[in-house]
Design a protein around this motif. Structure first.
Motif, PDB file in Angstrom:
ATOM      1  N   TRP A 109      21.788  46.773  55.464  1.00  0.00           N
ATOM      2  CA  TRP A 109      20.741  47.752  55.151  1.00  0.00           C
ATOM      3  C   TRP A 109      19.987  48.076  56.428  1.00  0.00           C
ATOM      4  O   TRP A 109      19.769  47.204  57.280  1.00  0.00           O
ATOM      5  CB  TRP A 109      19.778  47.168  54.109  1.00  0.00           C
ATOM      6  N   ASN A 110      19.638  49.318  56.582  1.00  0.00           N
ATOM      7  CA  ASN A 110      18.789  49.762  57.683  1.00  0.00           C
ATOM      8  C   ASN A 110      19.423  49.438  59.046  1.00  0.00           C
ATOM      9  O   ASN A 110      18.725  49.070  59.988  1.00  0.00           O
ATOM     10  CB  ASN A 110      17.396  49.146  57.556  1.00  0.00           C
ATOM     11  N   GLY A 111      20.746  49.542  59.109  1.00  0.00           N
ATOM     12  CA  GLY A 111      21.453  49.343  60.358  1.00  0.00           C
ATOM     13  C   GLY A 111      21.777  47.914  60.726  1.00  0.00           C
ATOM     14  O   GLY A 111      22.328  47.672  61.807  1.00  0.00           O
ATOM     15  N   HIS A 112      21.460  46.951  59.832  1.00  0.00           N
ATOM     16  CA  HIS A 112      21.706  45.532  60.124  1.00  0.00           C
ATOM     17  C   HIS A 112      22.177  44.818  58.869  1.00  0.00           C
ATOM     18  O   HIS A 112      21.966  45.289  57.760  1.00  0.00           O
ATOM     19  CB  HIS A 112      20.427  44.857  60.646  1.00  0.00           C
ATOM     20  N   ASN A 113      22.744  43.645  59.051  1.00  0.00           N
ATOM     21  CA  ASN A 113      23.153  42.803  57.927  1.00  0.00           C
ATOM     22  C   ASN A 113      22.163  41.675  57.742  1.00  0.00           C
ATOM     23  O   ASN A 113      21.592  41.159  58.710  1.00  0.00           O
ATOM     24  CB  ASN A 113      24.549  42.222  58.138  1.00  0.00           C
ATOM     25  N   PHE A 114      22.009  41.280  56.481  1.00  0.00           N
ATOM     26  CA  PHE A 114      21.178  40.128  56.172  1.00  0.00           C
ATOM     27  C   PHE A 114      21.967  38.862  56.392  1.00  0.00           C
ATOM     28  O   PHE A 114      23.149  38.815  56.296  1.00  0.00           O
ATOM     29  CB  PHE A 114      20.712  40.167  54.713  1.00  0.00           C
TER      30      PHE A 114
END
Length: 114
Positions: A109-114
């Motif tokens: 999400w939002n250009g990154h992974n959790f």
């Protein structure tokens, strides 16, 4: 980070879709730590669906993707609530609804992974 994807073989009028979205947003709280704040929903109506080789009754397939680990008791509670919602809003009988769960370990999400 839940995603609920609902496919049905009947039409979903706009007002019914809004009700489904609202009620699923409330129901997602049955999964500990989840809320409507991060819920994404999708609805696909008029799908070509057959159950037991028959397409004459209203049918639904709901795919629930959840970021995190499997929570069988919470998933069971959510299945019951999803079934009630689809019956209340679209008159789909419980025996004509499948609900699948996919716990996801990587979620972007939002250009990154959790």
């Amino acid at each position: 980070m839940p995603f609920i994807d609902t496919k049905v073989n009947i039409a979903i009028p706009e007002e019914k879709e809004a009700e489904l979205k609202t009620r699923l947003g409330e129901a997602i709280r049955l999964i500990p730590g989840k809320s409507e704040q991060w819920l994404m929903t999708s609805f696909e109506d008029n799908c070509h669906m057959y159950f037991r080789g028959d397409a004459s009754k209203p049918l639904a397939f709901v795919n629930v993707k959840i970021y995190g680990s499997e929570q069988p008791e919470a998933f069971d509670s959510l299945t019951g609530e999803i079934t009630r919602i689809l019956n209340d809003v679209l008159s789909i009988e419980a025996g004509n609804i499948y609900v699948a769960y996919e716990p996801v370990s990587s979620w972007g999400w939002n250009g990154h992974n959790f």
